[in-house]
Structure formats: structure tokens, C-alpha cells
Design a protein around this motif. Structure first.
Motif, PDB file in Angstrom:
ATOM      1  N   THR A   1       0.965  -1.000   0.157  1.00  0.00           N
ATOM      2  CA  THR A   1      -0.315  -0.059   0.156  1.00  0.00           C
ATOM      3  C   THR A   1       0.956   1.548  -0.201  1.00  0.00           C
ATOM      4  OG1 THR A   1      -1.836  -1.168   0.809  1.00  0.00           O
ATOM      5  CG2 THR A   1      -1.756   1.214   1.292  1.00  0.00           C
ATOM      6  N   LEU A   2       2.066   1.046   0.950  1.00  0.00           N
ATOM      7  CA  LEU A   2       2.835   1.972   0.144  1.00  0.00           C
ATOM      8  C   LEU A   2       4.303   2.640   0.111  1.00  0.00           C
ATOM      9  CD1 LEU A   2       2.324   3.110   4.255  1.00  0.00           C
ATOM     10  CD2 LEU A   2       1.456   4.142   2.010  1.00  0.00           C
ATOM     11  N   VAL A   3       5.039   1.430   0.208  1.00  0.00           N
ATOM     12  CA  VAL A   3       6.521   1.202   0.318  1.00  0.00           C
ATOM     13  C   VAL A   3       6.635   1.224  -1.843  1.00  0.00           C
ATOM     14  CG1 VAL A   3       8.102  -0.601  -0.050  1.00  0.00           C
ATOM     15  CG2 VAL A   3       7.376   0.041   1.944  1.00  0.00           C
ATOM     16  N   LEU A   4       5.291   0.411  -2.188  1.00  0.00           N
ATOM     17  CA  LEU A   4       5.294   0.239  -4.096  1.00  0.00           C
ATOM     18  C   LEU A   4       5.110   1.244  -4.674  1.00  0.00           C
ATOM     19  CD1 LEU A   4       4.275  -3.541  -4.287  1.00  0.00           C
ATOM     20  CD2 LEU A   4       7.102  -2.730  -4.409  1.00  0.00           C
ATOM     21  N   PRO A   5       4.094   1.766  -4.317  1.00  0.00           N
ATOM     22  CA  PRO A   5       3.388   3.523  -4.553  1.00  0.00           C
ATOM     23  C   PRO A   5       4.486   4.791  -4.618  1.00  0.00           C
ATOM     24  CG  PRO A   5       2.255   2.565  -3.531  1.00  0.00           C
ATOM     25  CD  PRO A   5       2.693   1.377  -3.161  1.00  0.00           C
ATOM     26  N   LEU A   6       5.468   4.409  -3.746  1.00  0.00           N
ATOM     27  CA  LEU A   6       6.384   5.064  -3.491  1.00  0.00           C
ATOM     28  C   LEU A   6       7.241   5.288  -4.485  1.00  0.00           C
ATOM     29  CD1 LEU A   6       6.323   6.154   0.396  1.00  0.00           C
ATOM     30  CD2 LEU A   6       5.061   7.506  -1.312  1.00  0.00           C
ATOM     31  N   LEU A   7       7.701   3.725  -3.925  1.00  0.00           N
ATOM     32  CA  LEU A   7       8.930   3.226  -5.590  1.00  0.00           C
ATOM     33  C   LEU A   7       8.903   3.475  -6.848  1.00  0.00           C
ATOM     34  CD1 LEU A   7      11.328   1.918  -5.115  1.00  0.00           C
ATOM     35  CD2 LEU A   7      10.242  -0.890  -5.393  1.00  0.00           C
ATOM     36  N   ALA A   8       7.018   3.176  -7.104  1.00  0.00           N
ATOM     37  CA  ALA A   8       6.994   3.751  -8.406  1.00  0.00           C
ATOM     38  C   ALA A   8       6.732   5.226  -8.732  1.00  0.00           C
ATOM     39  CB  ALA A   8       5.384   3.602  -8.696  1.00  0.00           C
ATOM     40  N   ALA A   9       7.436   6.162  -7.440  1.00  0.00           N
ATOM     41  CA  ALA A   9       7.152   7.805  -8.125  1.00  0.00           C
ATOM     42  C   ALA A   9       8.421   8.336  -7.608  1.00  0.00           C
ATOM     43  CB  ALA A   9       5.955   8.157  -6.658  1.00  0.00           C
ATOM     44  N   VAL A  10       9.667   6.909  -7.884  1.00  0.00           N
ATOM     45  CA  VAL A  10      11.011   7.229  -7.114  1.00  0.00           C
ATOM     46  C   VAL A  10      11.664   6.481  -8.379  1.00  0.00           C
ATOM     47  CG1 VAL A  10      13.288   6.942  -6.336  1.00  0.00           C
ATOM     48  CG2 VAL A  10      10.927   7.178  -5.148  1.00  0.00           C
ATOM     49  N   PHE A  11      10.515   5.574  -9.247  1.00  0.00           N
ATOM     50  CA  PHE A  11      11.026   5.379 -10.620  1.00  0.00           C
ATOM     51  C   PHE A  11      10.684   5.955 -11.797  1.00  0.00           C
ATOM     52  CE2 PHE A  11      10.868   0.538  -8.829  1.00  0.00           C
ATOM     53  CZ  PHE A  11      12.687   0.942  -8.587  1.00  0.00           C
ATOM     54  N   ALA A  12       9.171   6.943 -11.613  1.00  0.00           N
ATOM     55  CA  ALA A  12       9.114   7.863 -12.289  1.00  0.00           C
ATOM     56  C   ALA A  12       9.996   9.065 -11.908  1.00  0.00           C
ATOM     57  CB  ALA A  12       7.066   7.522 -11.921  1.00  0.00           C
ATOM     58  N   ILE A  13      10.516   9.975 -11.253  1.00  0.00           N
ATOM     59  CA  ILE A  13      10.836  10.844 -11.575  1.00  0.00           C
ATOM     60  C   ILE A  13      12.099  10.400 -11.603  1.00  0.00           C
ATOM     61  CG2 ILE A  13      12.064  12.864  -9.417  1.00  0.00           C
ATOM     62  CD1 ILE A  13       9.735  12.504  -7.746  1.00  0.00           C
ATOM     63  N   LEU A  14      12.710   9.967 -11.103  1.00  0.00           N
ATOM     64  CA  LEU A  14      15.089   9.261 -12.222  1.00  0.00           C
ATOM     65  C   LEU A  14      14.387   9.094 -13.399  1.00  0.00           C
ATOM     66  CD1 LEU A  14      15.872   6.730  -9.092  1.00  0.00           C
ATOM     67  CD2 LEU A  14      16.255   9.448  -9.365  1.00  0.00           C
ATOM     68  N   ALA A  15      13.303   9.109 -13.907  1.00  0.00           N
ATOM     69  CA  ALA A  15      12.545   8.068 -16.034  1.00  0.00           C
ATOM     70  C   ALA A  15      12.752  10.203 -16.368  1.00  0.00           C
ATOM     71  CB  ALA A  15      11.946   7.599 -15.725  1.00  0.00           C
ATOM     72  N   ALA A  16      12.318  10.478 -15.635  1.00  0.00           N
ATOM     73  CA  ALA A  16      11.842  12.196 -15.637  1.00  0.00           C
ATOM     74  C   ALA A  16      13.289  13.055 -15.975  1.00  0.00           C
ATOM     75  CB  ALA A  16      10.913  12.959 -15.683  1.00  0.00           C
ATOM     76  N   THR A  17      14.194  12.798 -15.192  1.00  0.00           N
ATOM     77  CA  THR A  17      15.646  13.363 -15.275  1.00  0.00           C
ATOM     78  C   THR A  17      16.293  13.103 -16.433  1.00  0.00           C
ATOM     79  OG1 THR A  17      16.256  12.396 -13.970  1.00  0.00           O
ATOM     80  CG2 THR A  17      15.849  13.405 -13.046  1.00  0.00           C
ATOM     81  N   GLY A  18      15.645  11.692 -17.858  1.00  0.00           N
ATOM     82  CA  GLY A  18      16.789  11.432 -18.423  1.00  0.00           C
ATOM     83  C   GLY A  18      18.189  11.162 -18.110  1.00  0.00           C
ATOM     84  N   PRO A  19      18.127   9.927 -16.874  1.00  0.00           N
ATOM     85  CA  PRO A  19      20.018   9.352 -17.329  1.00  0.00           C
ATOM     86  C   PRO A  19      19.950   9.007 -18.252  1.00  0.00           C
ATOM     87  CG  PRO A  19      18.119   8.091 -15.891  1.00  0.00           C
ATOM     88  CD  PRO A  19      17.193   9.316 -16.356  1.00  0.00           C
ATOM     89  N   ALA A  20      21.739   9.486 -18.635  1.00  0.00           N
ATOM     90  CA  ALA A  20      22.659   8.694 -19.844  1.00  0.00           C
ATOM     91  C   ALA A  20      23.950   8.172 -19.341  1.00  0.00           C
ATOM     92  CB  ALA A  20      21.769   9.155 -20.993  1.00  0.00           C
ATOM     93  N   ALA A  21      24.263   6.878 -19.814  1.00  0.00           N
ATOM     94  CA  ALA A  21      25.175   7.071 -19.401  1.00  0.00           C
ATOM     95  C   ALA A  21      25.913   7.268 -20.735  1.00  0.00           C
ATOM     96  CB  ALA A  21      25.925   5.415 -18.618  1.00  0.00           C
ATOM     97  N   ARG A  22      27.554   7.799 -20.911  1.00  0.00           N
ATOM     98  CA  ARG A  22      28.034   8.476 -22.090  1.00  0.00           C
ATOM     99  C   ARG A  22      29.780   7.764 -22.159  1.00  0.00           C
ATOM    100  NH1 ARG A  22      27.031  11.972 -25.965  1.00  0.00           N
ATOM    101  NH2 ARG A  22      24.585  12.544 -24.330  1.00  0.00           N
ATOM    102  N   PHE A  23      29.331   6.578 -22.961  1.00  0.00           N
ATOM    103  CA  PHE A  23      31.108   6.311 -22.949  1.00  0.00           C
ATOM    104  C   PHE A  23      31.486   6.953 -24.180  1.00  0.00           C
ATOM    105  CE2 PHE A  23      27.966   2.802 -22.073  1.00  0.00           C
ATOM    106  CZ  PHE A  23      28.367   2.697 -21.235  1.00  0.00           C
ATOM    107  N   ALA A  24      33.103   7.375 -23.835  1.00  0.00           N
ATOM    108  CA  ALA A  24      34.131   8.623 -24.159  1.00  0.00           C
ATOM    109  C   ALA A  24      35.330   8.238 -24.345  1.00  0.00           C
ATOM    110  CB  ALA A  24      33.659  10.011 -23.615  1.00  0.00           C
ATOM    111  N   SER A  25      35.809   8.872 -25.583  1.00  0.00           N
ATOM    112  CA  SER A  25      37.105   8.152 -26.102  1.00  0.00           C
ATOM    113  C   SER A  25      37.837   9.113 -26.110  1.00  0.00           C
ATOM    114  CB  SER A  25      37.392   6.935 -27.164  1.00  0.00           C
ATOM    115  OG  SER A  25      36.787   7.843 -28.295  1.00  0.00           O
TER     116      SER A  25
END
Length: 820
Positions: free
Chosen positions: A38-62
Motif C-alpha cells: 500500500t505504501l512502499v510500492l507506490p512510493l517506489l513507483a513515484a521515485v522510479f518515475a522521477i528518476l526516469a523524468a531526469t533523462g539519465p544516460a551513460a555516456r562512453f567517451a574516448s
């Protein structure tokens, strides 16, 4: 390397975290399974949605395969050491990555490639030439768009525009910056303003100049008006400092007219672009009026007590900044065709937006006879002069007209003219052009006569106009000329007070003059014959018997002008020659006139003079300005007093002394400030606006919010370097709102901020950029990395957020079934 495209979205975690902790504390008595689903999973879904909205990307450079070396080539960099290839070759060899080729680019507002695939040790000894003729400030905006993801090393003096699209966005490429300030001293003008000896009037005006120097030096300051040098004095700087210099008072002989004063520095420095500035003298004690008239310029048009300038319509000022110098403009007998639509729009902006006065006067070529009320194009929109005038040239609710064109299509109309087209083609083009002047609801009939008469088309103008040209193009002239065959059809089609126009080349052998005369008198028809001056004897007899006015037409090519004049006269009339007595209760004047136009007073306009039931002069407000109109001609003393009094009523006000307006240059942009105080008390909660005329002639509407007790202000966009502004106040009177002018200001023309004296050194704002100073030791070497590929985590995080939310929903549904 992990990157976040929208890092500001992480602020959402600051909201979710305390909210989740509070819920866990309140529900600690519940079971662990209930808390999880009831609490942990909805809050975890909100955290995942916020992190997805930040647009994270791993950039590999040379390691970078090449780099771009961008050299500042703006006017501020004339002393930069990188203009010599020897210094640049040594600096790049010592601090750039070994073995990596470079692309050498110079840039000001845009980049210019000098060389590609060049090793640092192979930079030639040429002096780097300017790539732009215009002296523009350097900007990194187009440079970063040009470089893309390739690493860029920028050499600059620090006076450029470091372009950052938003506070969260940074350039994608690896960056390095070498900032070397100009080494030579520069002196420039940073401010120029008037100081008055007494009050707000022009009493002993003096120029106050603010100079800034980046080092010691001696300059000579000159004050110039036109070609005359008014003052010269030396100014010495011992180090980097600012000085304010007050020049001697201006001679009274120069206070007449709208003079431009210039200050110049004679110091032979390397940056002459900031050595001069100019300013306009505020409006003189006497108001200025611009009189536009087709008449020959002379002293007869001068207004007593005003500084008058008389110009023909073809020399109307093309700039709003020039027009704003006058408190009023007079249009004296100017037809609408003498002022181009652009000029009319500029005149409208002068009245409505910046509060200028306008007086429209005349009879023979103004108002109705001047074509003010004629529709523009295929629509029913009147001219801008008709919109501005408080007196209308057409009735408020005009009755539809009935116009009949009886066109000659006999064989003689098929003959060619000198221009190569047939006579009938000229007549058809003239009729189509005349129909454009009619209103959509007017009724039109086209009859064609040769041996017989037939109807081509009849109906309202809005339905006839689109197809008329195509129908006339299909007509082939042939046969004899017998206009008498039209009499039976005309007896059936003619209506009371219709306009009948016969369009012919004049070669008519016979006319039943009595029958024509009876037809026209019975229906009170206005009759006209559009034919050249060498018409036949039968045509001349008809014109004489019916009393038709002879039209000034000598050639067939004049058909268009004649038909337009006939329609215009029918719609708007001609100047009246009937003598009437006029009076003005507003000014207590009266006299008589025998030349006046039939006009109509518009709603909300104030009647100033009238002759019985006919309005002759009126006044009303349009936006910030006022417009007056006089539609009669009278050389009596009362008429001249009425003219001058109405001009004084419409002229632009000088402003409200309770408001003090200043324009200041702050951090590369103009700031408009207003101080409001009445009887020693601040004026608060006012609604102030400014209408600024930019250097390109465009208008800028700027609200001025309150920033302190009794103080209002706002900044103008950075691209505005010179302007004049009208400041107005919006006040409520009963249920109506009215905007009044409180003052004007003309900002001085100052140098742009890309010279050492007028600008400021700006550090590189990009936190990820590598800074390599000009005196860096040889051990400092730039090793840029170039992005090759990237992996975006947004999709994975959105999937985790969705799974967490679905799991919580499934458990909630199952619990509800168990409860029932």
C-alpha cells in the motif's frame, strides 16, 4: 560517465521523501504486507518515475580524434596574441594533445574556417585577418552549433557572449577556454545625459559625459553640434577608473529645433568604436508641427507660435523616430492616394501608440473627395485615414447604390490601340477597376449594345465582382453602333436615383435625344458618358440636352481614371459651393464659408464647429493621441483661430512634472526607470506602460511594474541599443479606463558593450570547461574526451515504475475482494 538531461526533476524527491516517511510513521501499526503493497510500492513507483523524468544516460567517451580551436575575432580582440601565428603555434604545441589535428576557426557572431587537419606545430606565421566587415560582438551560440560534439578550445578576451540556452543545459562537446584580457588601454563613453540649470525647461542645458578607461592615458573630449565644435577639453586618466565630465552650457542660439549633439574622444586608441556618442536635445520651448500638403511650400502654411516644417506627401518621414520629434502632424488637403499604406500605418502608430497629435484639414482633396472612405481591395475596409478621422466621409448606414454600365461592343471597339490591346479590353479593365470601389451590397448591371442590346450580368457586387472579368474577356466586339436599342431594357431596369454610365468610343451615328432625356428625368437618374473628347455630334447633343458634366477625358487610356472618379463622386460626393454660416460654441467663433464637404460626425467624437445640421470640425481621442478634423475652407480670421486652437488641442502633451523618467545602461541592457512623487509623497500602485521606438523602427510595448515606493521600471531586451519612449499611465474614470501620457525620453546613442572600456571581462560560465590561462606552465596539457555512444536508462526506469504501480494495484484489488 552518467549524465542527467533534466536534473531539476530531482527536486521531486524532496517532496516524495518526507511525505513517504510521514506515512510510514502514521501507519506503523499496520502489517508488513499491507505497508509493502500500500505504501512502499507506490512510493517506489513515484521515485522510479522521477528518476526516469531526469533523462539519465551513460555516456562512453574516448580520446578526441580532432579538436576545434576557435579564435575570438571581434573588435575587442585587436591586441590578442593569437593574431600572430608564432605565439599560437607555440601555445598549442605546449598545451594541446599530442598528435591530434586541429581545425582552426575564427569567430565573431559566426564561425569562419581558416584551416582543417592542421597539426599544432604546423600553424603558419600569417597574421590572422578579420573575417567580418561589420564590427560585431563575439558570441558562442553559432560556434557551438557548428562544432556539434567535437571538442572546442576557445581563445577569447572575455568580452564575448557566453551562450547558455538555459540554467540546466550545458554544451555537449568537451570545452576548454583561454581568456586573455586586452593589454592596451582603452577609453570609451559609457553614459551621456542632459543637466538643466532650472527645472524641466531648457534653461542652461549642459552635457554630462561619463568616461571609463582601462589604464592610464590622455584624451581630448570634443562637443559637436552639426559641423560646429562647441567645446574641447583634455581629460587625463592615471589608472583604470571612471570620470564624469560636465561640459559648458549650450549657447541659446542652438536651442531652436531638434538638434543632435555628439561627443567624441580624440586619443588614437585601438578601439575607436566606443569613442563617440550622440544625444538629442529635448523638445524646444516652442512646439513643432509637420505640415504635409501638395501645395508649394511657403510661409502661408506656417502656424503662429509653432516651429513649422512643410513637406509634400512624397517626403513624409519614413521613420517613427523622426516622426516622434513633432508634437503634431497636419494633413492639408492630402488625398488618400498620396500616402502609401505603409505611411498611413506609421501615422496611425504615431497617434495611437506614442501620443502624437493629428489634424486633418481640407475640402477638394480630403475626406470624401480625397477617397478616405473608399473600400480597400475586394473588401469593405476603409482607409486608415478614414479610421483616424473623427468625421466620417460616408453615412453611418449608407443605402445600397444601383450602378448600370451601358458598354459599347460595336465593331469599332475591336480596333487595337497604341499599347497593342483592343479598345474594348481597355474599357473592360476600367469597368472592373471601378467595380472594386463599390460596396458588397451595392447593385450592379452590365448591359452590352451594338446592333441590339443584351444584359451581361446583374446582381449584388459581392456576387458579380468575382466573375465579371471572365465574362468580359469572352466578348468579341462586332456590329453597328445603336445605343437606342437599350431604351426598352433601361425603362424596365432603371430605379430611382440610379447611376447610368455609358462607356463608348464616341462613334455613335444617331441618338433619340428626346427619348433619352425623358427616361433620365422620369427616374431622376444621374447620367454620365465616358467617351473621349472627339465624340460624335449625336453624343454631344445628348450631353448638352441632359446637362451631363463634361468629363476631362481626351484618350481611351483615361477610361479607368474617369470611371473611378464617377464612382467616387457618387459614393462620397464633391465639395459643396453653397454658402452657409458656421459657428463654434467651443471657441465662441462664427463666420461664413462657401466651400465645404458633406461629412458625418462619428460616435464618441466631440463636435467643435458646425453649419446648421452639417458638422464641419470635430475632435476625438485615438489611443494615446488626439485627432482633429476640419472639412471647410475659409480665409477669415475666425477660421484661422479655429485652425490654431484645434491644433493646440490635439498636440502631444509635454508630460506630468510629478514623474521623473530616466534611461540607464545596466549590464548590457537599457533600464527604463520612473520616479513618481506628488506634493512630497510617493505615488504607489500605479499602472504605467512604455511604448518604445526601437532603432529598426518597430514598436515595443513594455509594462513598468513598481519596484520600490514611488519607483517603477523595467529592462528592455538586450538587442535594443537605441530607442525613444513614451511613458503613459492607465487610470480608471468611473466605468471607463483612460491612458494618459506622463512624459517622454530619448535614450542617447551609446557604444555597444564589446570594447574594453565599455564592456566587462566575463569568466566562462560552463562548469565542465577546462580553463587554461595564457601563462599556464608547459606541464598543463588539455586531454579532451569525445563521446562515442550512450545508453539511456529512462525506458528501464519507466518500466520499473509501471511494474511497481501495477503490483500495488493488484494487491489492493485482491484485498478488497477478500474484505467482501
Amino acid at each position: 560517465m552518467l549524465e542527467l538531461h533534466y536534473p531539476y526533476m530531482l527536486l521531486g524527491l524532496l517532496i516524495v521523501a518526507p511525505f513517504g516517511v510521514a506515512l510510514l510513521f502514521v501507519t506503523k501499526s499496520q502489517t508488513k504486507a499491507w505497508t509493502l503493497y500500500t505504501l512502499v510500492l507506490p512510493l517506489l513507483a513515484a521515485v522510479f518515475a522521477i528518476l526516469a523524468a531526469t533523462g539519465p544516460a551513460a555516456r562512453f567517451a574516448s580520446s578526441a580524434k580532432r579538436i576545434i580551436v576557435a579564435l575570438d575575432d571581434s573588435p575587442a580582440a585587436v591586441t590578442a596574441p593569437w593574431r600572430q601565428g608564432r605565439w599560437l603555434r607555440g601555445f598549442l604545441t605546449a598545451h594541446s594533445p599530442r598528435g591530434v589535428p586541429i581545425t582552426l576557426v575564427t569567430f565573431a557572431s559566426r564561425p569562419h574556417v581558416l584551416a582543417t587537419q592542421l597539426l599544432p606545430q604546423n600553424v603558419p606565421d600569417w597574421p590572422i585577418a578579420r573575417n567580418e566587415v561589420s564590427r560585431r560582438r563575439a558570441s558562442t551560440k553559432r560556434l557551438l552549433a557548428f562544432s556539434g560534439s567535437t571538442p572546442v578550445w576557445i581563445f577569447t578576451t572575455g568580452l564575448l557572449d557566453w551562450h547558455v540556452p538555459s540554467p540546466w543545459a550545458v554544451p555537449q562537446a568537451a570545452l576548454a577556454a583561454t581568456v586573455i584580457a586586452p593589454t592596451s588601454a582603452d577609453v570609451g563613453v559609457t553614459d551621456l545625459r542632459w543637466v538643466f540649470g532650472g527645472g524641466h525647461t531648457l534653461q542652461s542645458p549642459r552635457l554630462q559625459v561619463t568616461l571609463r578607461s582601462t589604464g592610464p592615458g590622455l584624451v581630448r573630449l570634443m562637443e559637436i553640434c552639426g559641423s560646429e565644435v562647441l567645446a574641447q577639453l583634455p581629460v587625463r586618466f592615471h589608472n583604470s577608473e571612471e570620470k564624469m565630465v560636465l561640459l559648458p552650457p549650450i549657447d541659446r542660439d542652438l536651442l531652436h529645433g531638434h538638434q543632435t549633439f555628439t561627443v567624441k574622444l580624440l586619443n588614437h586608441d585601438l578601439w575607436p568604436g566606443d569613442n563617440s556618442a550622440e544625444i538629442l536635445l529635448p523638445e524646444p520651448a516652442l512646439p513643432r508641427v509637420l505640415i504635409i500638403t501638395p501645395k508649394q511650400s511657403g510661409k502661408t502654411g506656417l502656424v503662429p507660435g509653432w516651429i513649422s516644417q512643410i513637406l509634400p506627401p512624397g517626403q513624409f518621414p519614413v521613420s517613427l523616430a523622426t516622426l516622434e520629434r513633432y508634437q503634431a502632424v497636419v494633413l492639408d488637403n492630402v488625398p488618400v492616394t498620396d500616402l502609401r499604406p505603409q505611411i498611413q500605418k506609421r501615422l496611425s502608430a504615431y497617434v495611437t501608440n506614442i501620443g502624437g497629435g493629428l489634424l486633418i484639414a481640407g475640402t477638394r482633396n480630403a475626406f470624401g473627395p480625397g477617397g478616405y472612405g473608399l473600400p480597400l481591395g475586394a473588401g469593405n475596409t476603409p482607409s486608415i485615414l478614414e479610421t483616424l478621422s473623427p468625421l466620417s466621409s460616408v453615412p453611418p448606414h449608407p443605402r445600397p447604390l444601383h450602378v448600370l454600365f451601358l458598354m459599347d461592343v460595336s465593331g469599332s471597339l475591336g480596333n487595337s490601340t497604341a499599347s497593342g490591346v483592343t479598345r474594348f479590353a481597355l474599357a473592360a479593365h476600367a469597368v472592373c477597376a471601378a467595380v472594386q470601389l463599390l460596396r458588397p451590397k451595392d447593385h450592379i448591371t452590365i448591359l452590352l449594345f451594338s446592333g441590339q442590346t443584351r444584359s451581361l450580368i446583374t446582381g449584388e457586387v459581392q456576387t458579380v465582382r468575382p466573375v465579371l472579368a471572365k465574362l468580359l474577356a469572352k466578348i468579341v466586339p462586332n456590329g453597328p453602333t445603336r445605343p437606342n436599342s437599350a431604351l426598352p431594357i433601361l425603362r424596365r431596369l432603371l430605379t430611382k436615383k440610379a447611376l447610368l454610365i455609358v462607356v463608348t468610343d464616341g462613334r455613335i451615328p444617331h441618338l433619340n435625344v428626346p427619348a433619352w432625356k425623358d427616361l433620365l428625368e422620369r427616374h431622376a437618374v444621374e447620367f454620365a458618358v465616358a467617351a473621349p473628347g472627339h465624340s460624335s455630334r449625336a453624343t454631344e447633343q445628348l450631353i448638352a440636352a441632359t446637362g451631363t458634366a463634361r468629363l476631362p477625358m481626351q484618350r481611351l487610356s483615361q477610361w479607368g481614371r474617369v470611371l473611378r472618379m464617377l464612382i467616387q463622386r457618387r459614393i462620397q460626393g464633391t465639395p459643396n459651393r453653397v454658402e452657409i454660416a458656421w459657428k463654434s460654441r467651443v471657441f465662441g467663433l462664427q463666420s461664413r464659408t462657401n466651400l465645404w464637404d458633406r461629412v458625418y460626425l462619428k460616435r464618441r467624437a466631440t463636435l467643435v464647429a458646425h453649419g446648421g445640421q452639417y458638422p464641419l470640425a470635430a475632435l476625438w481621442r485615438r489611443g494615446l493621441g488626439q485627432v482633429g478634423a476640419i472639412c471647410f475652407s475659409d480665409n477669415s480670421t475666425p477660421a484661422r483661430i479655429l485652425y490654431t486652437s484645434l491644433l493646440n488641442m490635439v498636440k502631444a502633451p509635454r508630460g506630468n512634472p510629478d514623474f521623473h523618467i530616466t534611461a540607464q545602461r545596466r549590464n548590457g541592457r537599457w533600464f527604463l526607470a520612473v520616479r513618481a512623487a506628488s506634493r512630497g509623497k510617493f505615488c504607489n500602485q500605479l499602472h504605467l506602460n512604455a511604448t518604445a521606438i526601437q532603432q529598426n523602427g518597430k514598436l515595443l510595448i513594455l509594462p513598468l511594474p513598481q519596484i520600490a515606493p514611488g519607483q517603477y521600471g523595467a529592462g528592455l531586451p538586450r538587442h535594443v541599443h537605441a530607442f525613444s519612449a513614451t511613458v503613459s499611465q492607465l487610470a480608471s474614470h468611473s466605468a471607463r479606463q483612460r491612458e494618459t501620457i506622463i512624459g517622454r525620453i530619448q535614450a542617447p546613442g551609446l557604444p555597444n558593450e564589446y570594447f574594453p572600456a565599455t564592456g566587462r571581462i566575463k569568466p566562462c560560465p560552463w562548469p565542465a570547461a577546462t580553463l587554461i590561462p595564457g601563462n599556464a606552465p608547459s606541464a598543463v596539457r588539455w586531454q579532451p574526451m569525445q563521446s562515442t555512444q550512450s545508453f539511456h536508462f529512462s525506458v528501464v526506469l519507466w518500466i520499473l515504475a509501471l511494474l511497481s504501480a501495477l503490483t500495488a494495484i493488484f494487491f489492493a484489488a485482491r484485498q478488497s475482494q477478500t474484505a467482501f
